[in-house]
Motif scaffolding. Structure first.
Motif, PDB file in Angstrom:
ATOM      1  N   ALA A 287       3.145  24.235   4.294  1.00 25.49           N
ATOM      2  CA  ALA A 287       3.326  22.928   5.218  1.00 25.49           C
ATOM      3  C   ALA A 287       3.938  21.623   4.355  1.00 25.49           C
ATOM      4  O   ALA A 287       4.916  21.246   4.923  1.00 25.49           O
ATOM      5  N   CYS A 288       3.552  21.464   3.058  1.00 23.82           N
ATOM      6  CA  CYS A 288       3.997  20.316   2.407  1.00 23.82           C
ATOM      7  C   CYS A 288       5.387  20.660   1.973  1.00 23.82           C
ATOM      8  O   CYS A 288       6.390  19.698   2.226  1.00 23.82           O
ATOM      9  N   ASN A 289       5.710  21.795   1.563  1.00 22.78           N
ATOM     10  CA  ASN A 289       7.262  22.244   1.301  1.00 22.78           C
ATOM     11  C   ASN A 289       8.013  21.963   2.667  1.00 22.78           C
ATOM     12  O   ASN A 289       9.250  21.681   2.405  1.00 22.78           O
ATOM     13  N   LYS A 290       7.685  22.424   3.627  1.00 26.46           N
ATOM     14  CA  LYS A 290       8.417  22.535   4.712  1.00 26.46           C
ATOM     15  C   LYS A 290       8.492  21.168   5.231  1.00 26.46           C
ATOM     16  O   LYS A 290       9.801  20.699   5.254  1.00 26.46           O
ATOM     17  N   LYS A 291       7.689  20.127   5.041  1.00 25.25           N
ATOM     18  CA  LYS A 291       7.898  18.669   5.470  1.00 25.25           C
ATOM     19  C   LYS A 291       8.849  18.264   4.214  1.00 25.25           C
ATOM     20  O   LYS A 291       9.582  17.216   4.824  1.00 25.25           O
ATOM     21  N   GLN A 292       8.729  18.369   3.288  1.00 23.70           N
ATOM     22  CA  GLN A 292       9.880  17.973   2.411  1.00 23.70           C
ATOM     23  C   GLN A 292      11.192  18.323   2.809  1.00 23.70           C
ATOM     24  O   GLN A 292      11.922  17.732   2.509  1.00 23.70           O
ATOM     25  N   LEU A 293      11.473  19.791   2.833  1.00 22.04           N
ATOM     26  CA  LEU A 293      12.734  20.478   3.422  1.00 22.04           C
ATOM     27  C   LEU A 293      13.175  19.591   4.722  1.00 22.04           C
ATOM     28  O   LEU A 293      14.378  19.239   4.459  1.00 22.04           O
ATOM     29  N   PHE A 294      12.337  19.251   5.666  1.00 23.02           N
ATOM     30  CA  PHE A 294      12.838  18.660   6.689  1.00 23.02           C
ATOM     31  C   PHE A 294      13.311  17.286   6.326  1.00 23.02           C
ATOM     32  O   PHE A 294      14.065  16.525   6.885  1.00 23.02           O
ATOM     33  N   MET A 295      12.643  16.446   5.617  1.00 25.17           N
ATOM     34  CA  MET A 295      12.561  15.086   5.106  1.00 25.17           C
ATOM     35  C   MET A 295      14.415  15.292   4.179  1.00 25.17           C
ATOM     36  O   MET A 295      15.142  14.385   4.671  1.00 25.17           O
ATOM     37  N   VAL A 296      14.613  16.259   3.589  1.00 18.60           N
ATOM     38  CA  VAL A 296      15.989  16.426   2.712  1.00 18.60           C
ATOM     39  C   VAL A 296      17.056  16.648   3.977  1.00 18.60           C
ATOM     40  O   VAL A 296      17.911  16.085   3.973  1.00 18.60           O
ATOM     41  N   VAL A 297      16.733  17.498   4.687  1.00 21.63           N
ATOM     42  CA  VAL A 297      17.618  17.692   6.008  1.00 21.63           C
ATOM     43  C   VAL A 297      17.881  16.441   6.714  1.00 21.63           C
ATOM     44  O   VAL A 297      18.968  16.041   7.046  1.00 21.63           O
ATOM     45  N   GLU A 298      16.889  15.789   7.046  1.00 23.74           N
ATOM     46  CA  GLU A 298      17.054  14.428   8.174  1.00 23.74           C
ATOM     47  C   GLU A 298      17.824  13.680   7.017  1.00 23.74           C
ATOM     48  O   GLU A 298      18.604  12.692   7.692  1.00 23.74           O
ATOM     49  N   SER A 299      17.508  13.405   5.814  1.00 26.26           N
ATOM     50  CA  SER A 299      18.421  12.479   4.882  1.00 26.26           C
ATOM     51  C   SER A 299      19.877  12.897   4.636  1.00 26.26           C
ATOM     52  O   SER A 299      20.838  12.079   4.665  1.00 26.26           O
ATOM     53  N   ILE A 300      19.888  14.182   4.674  1.00 23.69           N
ATOM     54  CA  ILE A 300      21.380  14.693   4.497  1.00 23.69           C
ATOM     55  C   ILE A 300      22.239  14.328   5.870  1.00 23.69           C
ATOM     56  O   ILE A 300      23.361  13.785   5.913  1.00 23.69           O
TER      57      ILE A 300
ATOM     58  N   GLN B 248      19.403   9.125  -3.562  1.00 22.28           N
ATOM     59  CA  GLN B 248      18.531   8.648  -2.626  1.00 22.28           C
ATOM     60  C   GLN B 248      17.601   9.678  -2.322  1.00 22.28           C
ATOM     61  O   GLN B 248      16.085   9.435  -2.159  1.00 22.28           O
ATOM     62  N   VAL B 249      17.930  10.733  -1.855  1.00 23.78           N
ATOM     63  CA  VAL B 249      17.089  11.843  -1.342  1.00 23.78           C
ATOM     64  C   VAL B 249      16.127  12.107  -2.546  1.00 23.78           C
ATOM     65  O   VAL B 249      14.869  12.451  -2.370  1.00 23.78           O
ATOM     66  N   LEU B 250      16.768  12.446  -3.688  1.00 24.91           N
ATOM     67  CA  LEU B 250      15.953  12.713  -4.900  1.00 24.91           C
ATOM     68  C   LEU B 250      14.902  11.682  -5.177  1.00 24.91           C
ATOM     69  O   LEU B 250      13.608  11.964  -5.627  1.00 24.91           O
ATOM     70  N   ASP B 251      15.376  10.364  -5.133  1.00 17.49           N
ATOM     71  CA  ASP B 251      14.176   9.373  -5.224  1.00 17.49           C
ATOM     72  C   ASP B 251      13.362   9.101  -4.394  1.00 17.49           C
ATOM     73  O   ASP B 251      12.147   9.075  -4.797  1.00 17.49           O
ATOM     74  N   ARG B 252      13.554   9.688  -2.976  1.00 23.25           N
ATOM     75  CA  ARG B 252      12.439   9.705  -2.058  1.00 23.25           C
ATOM     76  C   ARG B 252      11.534  10.933  -2.321  1.00 23.25           C
ATOM     77  O   ARG B 252      10.402  10.660  -2.259  1.00 23.25           O
ATOM     78  N   LEU B 253      12.077  12.039  -2.812  1.00 22.52           N
ATOM     79  CA  LEU B 253      11.188  13.188  -3.165  1.00 22.52           C
ATOM     80  C   LEU B 253      10.295  12.541  -4.271  1.00 22.52           C
ATOM     81  O   LEU B 253       8.967  12.968  -4.236  1.00 22.52           O
ATOM     82  N   ARG B 254      10.914  12.116  -5.573  1.00 20.85           N
ATOM     83  CA  ARG B 254      10.099  11.555  -6.574  1.00 20.85           C
ATOM     84  C   ARG B 254       8.965  10.690  -6.161  1.00 20.85           C
ATOM     85  O   ARG B 254       7.757  10.691  -6.461  1.00 20.85           O
ATOM     86  N   GLU B 255       9.426   9.748  -5.466  1.00 24.85           N
ATOM     87  CA  GLU B 255       8.527   8.834  -4.909  1.00 24.85           C
ATOM     88  C   GLU B 255       7.213   9.205  -4.194  1.00 24.85           C
ATOM     89  O   GLU B 255       6.066   9.063  -4.281  1.00 24.85           O
ATOM     90  N   GLY B 256       7.564  10.284  -3.209  1.00 27.37           N
ATOM     91  CA  GLY B 256       6.357  11.060  -2.486  1.00 27.37           C
ATOM     92  C   GLY B 256       5.588  11.534  -3.319  1.00 27.37           C
ATOM     93  O   GLY B 256       4.463  11.927  -3.349  1.00 27.37           O
ATOM     94  N   MET B 257       6.175  12.335  -4.477  1.00 25.80           N
ATOM     95  CA  MET B 257       5.210  13.257  -5.268  1.00 25.80           C
ATOM     96  C   MET B 257       4.456  12.308  -6.173  1.00 25.80           C
ATOM     97  O   MET B 257       3.254  12.707  -6.546  1.00 25.80           O
ATOM     98  N   VAL B 258       4.941  11.022  -6.862  1.00 30.11           N
ATOM     99  CA  VAL B 258       4.455  10.505  -7.557  1.00 30.11           C
ATOM    100  C   VAL B 258       3.126   9.581  -6.956  1.00 30.11           C
ATOM    101  O   VAL B 258       1.949   9.369  -7.420  1.00 30.11           O
ATOM    102  N   LEU B 259       3.449   9.376  -5.644  1.00 32.38           N
ATOM    103  CA  LEU B 259       2.379   8.404  -5.100  1.00 32.38           C
ATOM    104  C   LEU B 259       1.407   9.576  -4.117  1.00 32.38           C
ATOM    105  O   LEU B 259       0.653   9.144  -3.492  1.00 32.38           O
ATOM    106  N   GLY B 260       1.690  10.636  -4.328  1.00 30.34           N
ATOM    107  CA  GLY B 260       0.888  11.809  -3.464  1.00 30.34           C
ATOM    108  C   GLY B 260       1.179  11.463  -2.053  1.00 30.34           C
ATOM    109  O   GLY B 260       0.145  12.116  -1.393  1.00 30.34           O
ATOM    110  N   LYS B 261       2.303  11.356  -1.744  1.00 23.96           N
ATOM    111  CA  LYS B 261       2.633  11.115  -0.128  1.00 23.96           C
ATOM    112  C   LYS B 261       3.530  12.376   0.420  1.00 23.96           C
ATOM    113  O   LYS B 261       3.690  12.211   1.553  1.00 23.96           O
TER     114      LYS B 261
END
Length: 143
Positions: A98-111, A126-139
């Motif tokens: 579910a987490c992976n799916k949510k991240q992929l939707f975010m990437v698709v939406e960003s693209i 920007q997409v990579l920064d959003r992914l890193r930020e989410g992982m670092v902050l546990g979001k």
């Protein structure tokens, strides 16, 4: 019954049945004078249990520990513990998926929502920064 009959009833290839026998998941059977294996009727449900357990995600080693020992029966507590542990593993996998799916939707939406004129490389950053930020902050799975 012969291996061909067993294969037809279970839908398994004879080679798969022989593999389970060689792996010790089903009892080895003696060969008759004509060289044919003669399987007992109960082997059908054992094979069905093996294939059902594999479909549920159990490894062959896990299945081996679930099957009744010789003909003494089930180890009830160990069986329940193994089944509950597999349910926990499946639930953890569902959360990761579910987490992976949510991240992929975010990437698709960003693209798809990349501003006109923004270079792809900049949007990628920007997409990579959003992914890193989410992982670092546990979001990564928040919301």
């Amino acid at each position: 019954m012969r291996i061909g009959e067993l294969a037809k009833i279970t839908g398994l290839a004879p080679s798969r049945i022989r593999f389970y026998e060689a792996s010790g998941l089903i009892r080895s059977v003696d060969r008759k004078a004509n060289g044919y294996r003669d399987y007992a009727d109960e082997i059908v449900w054992v094979l069905e249990m093996i294939t059902t357990a594999q479909t549920a995600g159990f490894s062959l080693e896990e299945i081996r520990s679930l099957l009744p020992i010789n003909s003494t029966g089930w180890l009830h507590d160990e069986l329940l513990l193994s089944l509950k542990r597999k349910i926990e593993e499946i639930e953890a996998l569902e959360l990761r998926l579910a987490c992976n799916k949510k991240q992929l939707f975010m990437v698709v939406e960003s693209i798809e929502s990349k501003p006109d004129g923004m270079p792809c490389i900049e949007n990628t950053q920007q997409v990579l920064d959003r992914l890193r930020e989410g992982m670092v902050l546990g979001k990564e799975c928040a919301k």
